[in-house]
Design a protein around this motif. Structure first.
Motif, PDB file in Angstrom:
ATOM      1  N   ALA A 335      19.516 -10.809  -1.565  1.00  0.00           N
ATOM      2  CA  ALA A 335      18.433 -10.852  -2.547  1.00  0.00           C
ATOM      3  C   ALA A 335      17.474  -9.687  -2.358  1.00  0.00           C
ATOM      4  O   ALA A 335      17.038  -9.058  -3.341  1.00  0.00           O
ATOM      5  CB  ALA A 335      17.690 -12.181  -2.432  1.00  0.00           C
ATOM      6  N   PHE A 336      17.138  -9.371  -1.111  1.00  0.00           N
ATOM      7  CA  PHE A 336      16.249  -8.232  -0.860  1.00  0.00           C
ATOM      8  C   PHE A 336      16.939  -6.915  -1.210  1.00  0.00           C
ATOM      9  O   PHE A 336      16.292  -5.980  -1.676  1.00  0.00           O
ATOM     10  CB  PHE A 336      15.784  -8.229   0.600  1.00  0.00           C
ATOM     11  N   ILE A 338      19.103  -6.463  -3.629  1.00  0.00           N
ATOM     12  CA  ILE A 338      19.055  -6.348  -5.097  1.00  0.00           C
ATOM     13  C   ILE A 338      17.636  -6.038  -5.560  1.00  0.00           C
ATOM     14  O   ILE A 338      17.426  -5.201  -6.457  1.00  0.00           O
ATOM     15  CB  ILE A 338      19.574  -7.652  -5.738  1.00  0.00           C
ATOM     16  N   ALA A 339      16.648  -6.686  -4.940  1.00  0.00           N
ATOM     17  CA  ALA A 339      15.253  -6.404  -5.290  1.00  0.00           C
ATOM     18  C   ALA A 339      14.903  -4.949  -5.008  1.00  0.00           C
ATOM     19  O   ALA A 339      14.200  -4.297  -5.803  1.00  0.00           O
ATOM     20  CB  ALA A 339      14.324  -7.335  -4.514  1.00  0.00           C
ATOM     21  N   GLY A 340      15.399  -4.426  -3.897  1.00  0.00           N
ATOM     22  CA  GLY A 340      15.138  -3.018  -3.582  1.00  0.00           C
ATOM     23  C   GLY A 340      15.744  -2.081  -4.607  1.00  0.00           C
ATOM     24  O   GLY A 340      15.135  -1.072  -4.992  1.00  0.00           O
ATOM     25  N   TRP A 342      16.290  -2.790  -7.771  1.00  0.00           N
ATOM     26  CA  TRP A 342      15.496  -2.928  -8.991  1.00  0.00           C
ATOM     27  C   TRP A 342      14.183  -2.147  -8.871  1.00  0.00           C
ATOM     28  O   TRP A 342      13.753  -1.486  -9.828  1.00  0.00           O
ATOM     29  CB  TRP A 342      15.223  -4.402  -9.264  1.00  0.00           C
ATOM     30  N   LEU A 343      13.555  -2.219  -7.711  1.00  0.00           N
ATOM     31  CA  LEU A 343      12.250  -1.575  -7.531  1.00  0.00           C
ATOM     32  C   LEU A 343      12.343  -0.065  -7.346  1.00  0.00           C
ATOM     33  O   LEU A 343      11.307   0.608  -7.273  1.00  0.00           O
ATOM     34  CB  LEU A 343      11.520  -2.198  -6.340  1.00  0.00           C
ATOM     35  N   ARG A 344      13.552   0.476  -7.280  1.00  0.00           N
ATOM     36  CA  ARG A 344      13.664   1.933  -7.221  1.00  0.00           C
ATOM     37  C   ARG A 344      13.207   2.583  -8.521  1.00  0.00           C
ATOM     38  O   ARG A 344      12.847   3.756  -8.536  1.00  0.00           O
ATOM     39  CB  ARG A 344      15.104   2.345  -6.906  1.00  0.00           C
ATOM     40  N   ARG A 348       8.958   2.130  -7.019  1.00  0.00           N
ATOM     41  CA  ARG A 348       8.101   1.008  -6.625  1.00  0.00           C
ATOM     42  C   ARG A 348       8.463   0.445  -5.254  1.00  0.00           C
ATOM     43  O   ARG A 348       7.697  -0.360  -4.707  1.00  0.00           O
ATOM     44  CB  ARG A 348       8.169  -0.091  -7.683  1.00  0.00           C
ATOM     45  N   ILE A 349       9.611   0.822  -4.718  1.00  0.00           N
ATOM     46  CA  ILE A 349       9.931   0.349  -3.365  1.00  0.00           C
ATOM     47  C   ILE A 349       8.924   0.853  -2.339  1.00  0.00           C
ATOM     48  O   ILE A 349       8.768   0.262  -1.266  1.00  0.00           O
ATOM     49  CB  ILE A 349      11.349   0.766  -2.925  1.00  0.00           C
ATOM     50  N   ASN A 352       5.114  -1.296  -3.905  1.00  0.00           N
ATOM     51  CA  ASN A 352       4.989  -2.719  -4.179  1.00  0.00           C
ATOM     52  C   ASN A 352       4.653  -3.455  -2.888  1.00  0.00           C
ATOM     53  O   ASN A 352       5.495  -3.642  -2.016  1.00  0.00           O
ATOM     54  CB  ASN A 352       6.297  -3.257  -4.782  1.00  0.00           C
ATOM     55  N   PHE A 355       6.738  -6.575  -1.856  1.00  0.00           N
ATOM     56  CA  PHE A 355       8.065  -6.227  -1.350  1.00  0.00           C
ATOM     57  C   PHE A 355       7.971  -5.654   0.062  1.00  0.00           C
ATOM     58  O   PHE A 355       8.763  -6.017   0.939  1.00  0.00           O
ATOM     59  CB  PHE A 355       8.712  -5.215  -2.299  1.00  0.00           C
TER      60      PHE A 355
END
Length: 474
Positions: A335-336, A338-340, A342-344, A348-349, A352, A355
């Motif tokens: 999950a982290f 995938i979140a990373g 997305w936040l690219r 935003r990595i 944020n 995060f």
């Protein structure tokens, strides 16, 4: 529960190996990261790569030392607590452990000094070569240790004659049926451990706007690795589970808390196994999913725990819950990842805060997952030391008494507590200093020893796990 010498010896070895295991799994991943950093510095000349490499080399040195100190004791226990095991398996395990020392430990020791102290004394390319050899040595060491342990899980290439194992095929014994899956599984776990620790520390530095350029690079690299390694670990884990189903069916049954052989077996999300009655008191499950995951067919047959005699059954509750902790943390890692990804978007990595704070907490999860996986592997094998051939009762030292083992167990706990405290203390100091480029007062303030009155950490304190917490834990 009776505190007999067998149980206490198992607890003693479990304590020592659990304490030790968290260090090699970190140094294996971190050593490869160091080799990459030094390689990037040699190629680009960018001082940010050099600062990162120098900082993480300090961390590596402390963790490597803690791993060596904590690991030496295990070999002593083979003689003090498990002398029958040492004698019966000596024809195989003796040479294997010797190969680990000759090929891996000597390689690491020879080049570790150059890595730690040779930066100003050898060329950057020679320093890179030393880092690469240390990284290679960690994998060679892991190979031999896992070969020995995998052979205990799936013995092959030997025959039992006159009360001792005799090797009939070194190839079959070394490359036993479970080794390929377990080696890859541990290697990926090591990369994930190193990546999450680097990500957590880098995230904390970015929250403090400390050496932003270098830590952005480190965070980005670690998140790319997590994005690849976390899903890959799930795939490898599936293959490992199928291999375990073939060779250790009772262990798989304990992992699933499945008491009777059957088809369309549910995947239990939660249950409360009762080993006395051979049933689960409470269950929440997905119908047919255990059969599907283990056999890729909802009507596939899953073995039952009750197929084994009561004395040959592993402790189900510990195996069952440890497996679910490991899997749950693996899903959280994906999950982290995938979140990373997305936040690219919009970078935003790096900004944020939720995060970044989450990554700080995530830096401890690989260690928990590794220990949970180790508990599954070892408790699921019980009551065997060499699966199906040599039991724990047959392997223990005959002359042991309960007071003798209790005394040494408490002694190990006391000594390891000191080692753990000292290691975390110096790790904390190294991380607090970080990659400081400020004036002398900044550096002296960061390196100031922590007095007893300053044990609670404030927001300026950070331990290797990425958590704010009382001093003395990692």
């Amino acid at each position: 529960m009776e505190l007999d010498p067998i149980l206490l010896s198992r607890l003693q070895f479990a304590f020592v190996v659990s304490f030790h295991a968290i260090f090699p799994v970190f140094t294996i991943g971190l050593a490869s990261f160091l080799a990459l950093l030094y390689g990037l510095f040699v190629k680009t000349g960018n001082p940010a790569w050099e600062r990162l490499a120098e900082f993480w080399t300090k961390v590596f040195a402390i963790v490597f030392a803690m791993g060596v100190v904590s690991g030496i004791v295990m070999s002593f226990q083979f003689g003090t607590n498990w002398s029958n095991f040492s004698h019966i398996t000596s024809n195989f395990l003796g040479p294997i452990l010797s190969y680990e020392v000759v090929t891996a430990f000597f390689l690491e020791a020879a080049f570790l000094g150059v890595l730690l102290f040779g930066r100003e004394k050898v060329s950057p390319k020679a320093h890179l070569f030393a880092a690469s050899m240390v990284a290679l040595g960690t994998f060679v060491s892991a190979f031999w240790i896992l070969s020995a342990n995998s052979w205990m899980q799936t013995p092959a290439g030997v025959e039992l004659r006159d009360g001792m194992f005799h090797v009939t095929s070194w190839t079959e014994a070394i490359f036993n049926p479970s080794l390929p899956y377990r080696f890859v599984h541990v290697a990926i776990a090591s990369f994930l451990t190193g990546a999450f620790v680097v990500a957590g520390v880098s995230a904390w530095y970015l929250l403090r706007e400390h050496d932003v350029d270098a830590n952005r690079k480190a965070l980005s690299m670690s998140l790319w690795l997590i994005l690849v390694a976390a899903p890959a670990q799930a795939v490898v884990g599936d293959f490992h589970g199928l291999n375990t189903l073939e060779h250790q069916p009772v262990k798989v049954a304990a992992m699933e808390a499945n008491w009777e052989r059957g088809t369309n077996v549910p995947l239990l999300l939660f249950a409360w196994p009762d080993q006395d009655t051979g049933t689960n008191r409470f269950e929440i499950g997905l119908p047919g999913m255990a059969s599907f995951i283990l056999t890729h067919d909802t009507q596939g047959v899953v073995p039952g725990i009750n197929e084994a005699a009561p004395e040959a059954q592993p402790p189900v509750w510990l195996t069952f819950f440890s497996f679910r902790i490991m899997v749950a943390l693996g899903i959280l890692m994906i999950a982290f990842a995938i979140a990373g990804l997305w936040l690219r978007r919009g970078q935003r990595i790096y900004t944020n805060r939720a995060f970044l704070q989450g990554l700080r907490w995530m830096s401890v999860t690989p260690f928990i997952a590794v220990l949970a996986g180790w508990f599954v592997t070892e408790t699921g094998r019980s009551p065997w030391l060499v699966y199906g051939v040599l039991s724990q009762a047959e392997a223990v030292t005959p002359s042991l008494t309960t007071p003798m083992v209790l005394f040494t167990l408490f002694g190990y706990i006391a000594v390891y507590a000191v080692v753990f405290y000292a290691g975390v203390y110096y790790l904390t100091r190294v991380i607090r200093v970080g990659m400081i480029e400020g004036d002398v007062q900044d550096i002296e303030r960061a390196m100031r020893p922590l007095s007893a009155s300053h044990i609670p950490f404030d927001e300026d304190s950070f331990d290797v796990s990425g958590q704010e917490m009382p001093h003395g834990k990692s």
